[in-house]
Design a protein around this motif. Structure first.
Motif, PDB file in Angstrom:
ATOM      1  N   GLY A   3      34.013  43.088  41.821  1.00 22.27           N
ATOM      2  CA  GLY A   3      34.795  43.441  42.991  1.00 22.27           C
ATOM      3  C   GLY A   3      36.228  43.811  42.712  1.00 22.27           C
ATOM      4  N   LEU A   4      36.986  43.875  43.801  1.00 20.64           N
ATOM      5  CA  LEU A   4      38.388  44.273  43.770  1.00 20.64           C
ATOM      6  C   LEU A   4      39.278  43.046  43.694  1.00 20.64           C
ATOM      7  CD1 LEU A   4      38.101  46.961  46.558  1.00 20.64           C
ATOM      8  CD2 LEU A   4      38.344  47.371  44.104  1.00 20.64           C
ATOM      9  N   HIS A   5      40.234  43.085  42.762  1.00 22.95           N
ATOM     10  CA  HIS A   5      41.124  41.950  42.557  1.00 22.95           C
ATOM     11  C   HIS A   5      42.546  42.298  42.983  1.00 22.95           C
ATOM     12  CE1 HIS A   5      38.676  39.255  39.707  1.00 22.95           C
ATOM     13  NE2 HIS A   5      37.870  40.008  40.394  1.00 22.95           N
ATOM     14  N   VAL A   6      43.105  41.459  43.846  1.00 17.60           N
ATOM     15  CA  VAL A   6      44.483  41.579  44.304  1.00 17.60           C
ATOM     16  C   VAL A   6      45.238  40.411  43.681  1.00 17.60           C
ATOM     17  CG1 VAL A   6      46.021  41.601  46.297  1.00 17.60           C
ATOM     18  CG2 VAL A   6      43.741  42.657  46.460  1.00 17.60           C
ATOM     19  N   GLU A  44      40.352  33.321  45.081  1.00 25.06           N
ATOM     20  CA  GLU A  44      39.774  33.059  46.397  1.00 25.06           C
ATOM     21  C   GLU A  44      39.135  34.347  46.898  1.00 25.06           C
ATOM     22  OE1 GLU A  44      39.106  30.620  49.870  1.00 25.06           O
ATOM     23  OE2 GLU A  44      39.649  30.143  47.818  1.00 25.06           O
ATOM     24  N   SER A  45      37.826  34.317  47.124  1.00 30.19           N
ATOM     25  CA  SER A  45      37.120  35.475  47.679  1.00 30.19           C
ATOM     26  C   SER A  45      37.338  35.510  49.180  1.00 30.19           C
ATOM     27  CB  SER A  45      35.626  35.389  47.376  1.00 30.19           C
ATOM     28  OG  SER A  45      35.404  35.468  45.994  1.00 30.19           O
ATOM     29  N   VAL A  46      37.709  36.681  49.674  1.00 33.42           N
ATOM     30  CA  VAL A  46      37.991  36.833  51.105  1.00 33.42           C
ATOM     31  C   VAL A  46      37.392  38.143  51.604  1.00 33.42           C
ATOM     32  CG1 VAL A  46      40.134  35.500  51.003  1.00 33.42           C
ATOM     33  CG2 VAL A  46      40.216  37.974  50.737  1.00 33.42           C
ATOM     34  N   ILE A  51      36.473  44.288  54.184  1.00 36.88           N
ATOM     35  CA  ILE A  51      36.503  44.599  52.758  1.00 36.88           C
ATOM     36  C   ILE A  51      36.480  43.289  51.967  1.00 36.88           C
ATOM     37  CG2 ILE A  51      37.760  45.772  50.908  1.00 36.88           C
ATOM     38  CD1 ILE A  51      36.954  47.692  53.166  1.00 36.88           C
ATOM     39  N   GLU A  52      35.562  43.191  50.995  1.00 36.36           N
ATOM     40  CA  GLU A  52      35.497  42.018  50.117  1.00 36.36           C
ATOM     41  C   GLU A  52      36.549  42.152  49.013  1.00 36.36           C
ATOM     42  OE1 GLU A  52      33.553  39.249  50.194  1.00 36.36           O
ATOM     43  OE2 GLU A  52      32.552  39.881  52.031  1.00 36.36           O
ATOM     44  N   LEU A  53      37.405  41.165  48.901  1.00 39.34           N
ATOM     45  CA  LEU A  53      38.459  41.144  47.887  1.00 39.34           C
ATOM     46  C   LEU A  53      38.503  39.775  47.225  1.00 39.34           C
ATOM     47  CD1 LEU A  53      41.381  42.657  50.001  1.00 39.34           C
ATOM     48  CD2 LEU A  53      39.986  43.876  48.336  1.00 39.34           C
ATOM     49  N   THR A  54      39.009  39.740  46.009  1.00 37.21           N
ATOM     50  CA  THR A  54      39.327  38.472  45.365  1.00 37.21           C
ATOM     51  C   THR A  54      40.842  38.402  45.248  1.00 37.21           C
ATOM     52  OG1 THR A  54      37.266  38.438  44.115  1.00 37.21           O
ATOM     53  CG2 THR A  54      39.051  37.046  43.304  1.00 37.21           C
ATOM     54  N   LEU A  55      41.426  37.408  45.902  1.00 38.43           N
ATOM     55  CA  LEU A  55      42.862  37.154  45.787  1.00 38.43           C
ATOM     56  C   LEU A  55      43.067  36.249  44.579  1.00 38.43           C
ATOM     57  CD1 LEU A  55      43.674  36.333  49.521  1.00 38.43           C
ATOM     58  CD2 LEU A  55      43.926  38.529  48.351  1.00 38.43           C
ATOM     59  N   GLN A  83      43.258  42.420  34.858  1.00 38.42           N
ATOM     60  CA  GLN A  83      42.079  42.594  35.700  1.00 38.42           C
ATOM     61  C   GLN A  83      42.418  43.064  37.111  1.00 38.42           C
ATOM     62  OE1 GLN A  83      40.330  38.690  35.441  1.00 38.42           O
ATOM     63  NE2 GLN A  83      39.313  39.147  33.509  1.00 38.42           N
ATOM     64  N   ALA A  84      43.690  43.220  37.408  1.00 35.84           N
ATOM     65  CA  ALA A  84      44.121  43.564  38.766  1.00 35.84           C
ATOM     66  C   ALA A  84      43.758  44.997  39.141  1.00 35.84           C
ATOM     67  CB  ALA A  84      45.634  43.383  38.897  1.00 35.84           C
ATOM     68  N   ASP A  85      43.412  45.168  40.399  1.00 35.19           N
ATOM     69  CA  ASP A  85      43.293  46.505  40.974  1.00 35.19           C
ATOM     70  C   ASP A  85      44.591  46.870  41.686  1.00 35.19           C
ATOM     71  OD1 ASP A  85      40.452  47.342  40.433  1.00 35.19           O
ATOM     72  OD2 ASP A  85      40.132  45.382  41.358  1.00 35.19           O
ATOM     73  N   VAL A  86      45.275  45.871  42.181  1.00 37.53           N
ATOM     74  CA  VAL A  86      46.595  46.036  42.788  1.00 37.53           C
ATOM     75  C   VAL A  86      47.346  44.722  42.602  1.00 37.53           C
ATOM     76  CG1 VAL A  86      45.879  45.355  45.125  1.00 37.53           C
ATOM     77  CG2 VAL A  86      47.857  46.839  44.847  1.00 37.53           C
ATOM     78  N   ILE A  87      48.666  44.830  42.448  1.00 38.56           N
ATOM     79  CA  ILE A  87      49.523  43.649  42.276  1.00 38.56           C
ATOM     80  C   ILE A  87      50.419  43.509  43.492  1.00 38.56           C
ATOM     81  CG2 ILE A  87      51.431  42.660  40.942  1.00 38.56           C
ATOM     82  CD1 ILE A  87      50.227  44.066  38.470  1.00 38.56           C
ATOM     83  N   LEU A  88      50.437  42.307  44.053  1.00 32.74           N
ATOM     84  CA  LEU A  88      51.410  41.956  45.082  1.00 32.74           C
ATOM     85  C   LEU A  88      52.534  41.224  44.366  1.00 32.74           C
ATOM     86  CD1 LEU A  88      49.132  40.629  47.977  1.00 32.74           C
ATOM     87  CD2 LEU A  88      49.943  42.954  47.545  1.00 32.74           C
ATOM     88  N   PHE A  89      53.663  41.904  44.200  1.00 31.25           N
ATOM     89  CA  PHE A  89      54.812  41.313  43.517  1.00 31.25           C
ATOM     90  C   PHE A  89      55.679  40.647  44.572  1.00 31.25           C
ATOM     91  CE2 PHE A  89      59.161  42.090  41.631  1.00 31.25           C
ATOM     92  CZ  PHE A  89      59.128  40.940  40.867  1.00 31.25           C
TER      93      PHE A  89
END
Length: 177
Positions: A3-6, A44-46, A51-55, A83-89
């Protein structure tokens, strides 16, 4: 990984764990005023807007002796970034831009991943100056939020989905009686 990792990245006490809790609707991450509380990467899977994301909540990236807990924390955070698809800085705008913010910004930039600058602790007027200062980190418009109070999360979610090239699923309309 699946999946997608944030990945939530930033200096200690910027509100990374509070943001994970706010986005996941849980209290899974421990939140304290003590720097370094998060020692392990927490996933944490949310499902956000369909949309399924892994935080992924990360620990710090401080320089440390090899074989130390801090070195292990840094290695886990670096793996999460890869492994990130997007980074929340995430930064604490009430503190202004600090040397650790600049160091974390370099790491985020060097990752080559899409980065969303999250100006946390922006509730009320206390963070206005810090939001303006955040432009200096070079990530474009900061997203002003308060993870603790749940403010600004809708705009942040929209930015995350856009960075991933996704759109939220349409909300189901309720039938009128």
């Amino acid at each position: 990984r699946d999946g997608l990792h944030v990945v939530i990245l930033g200096p200690p006490n910027a509100g990374k764990s509070s943001l994970l809790n706010a986005l996941s609707g849980s209290d899974r991450a421990i939140v304290t005023d003590i720097a370094g509380t998060t020692r392990d990467v927490l996933r944490e899977s949310v499902r956000i807007d369909g949309i399924e994301l892994t935080l992924v909540d990360t620990a710090g990236l401080e320089e440390a002796r090899r074989d130390s807990i801090a070195a292990r924390m840094r290695a886990q955070s670096e793996t999460a970034i890869l492994q990130a698809d997007v980074i929340l800085f995430v930064i604490d705008v009430r503190a202004g831009i600090t040397p650790p913010d600049a160091a974390f910004a370099r790491v985020a930039r060097q990752s080559g991943k899409p980065v969303i600058l999250v100006a946390n602790k922006s509730e009320g007027r206390s963070g206005d100056a810090g939001v303006l200062d955040a432009f200096g980190l070079g990530f474009g418009d900061p997203v002003a939020i308060s993870a603790e109070h749940g403010e600004g999360l809708g705009g942040l979610i929209d930015d995350v989905l856009a960075a991933l090239g996704l759109k939220a699923l349409p909300k189901k309309k309720k039938k009128a009686d």
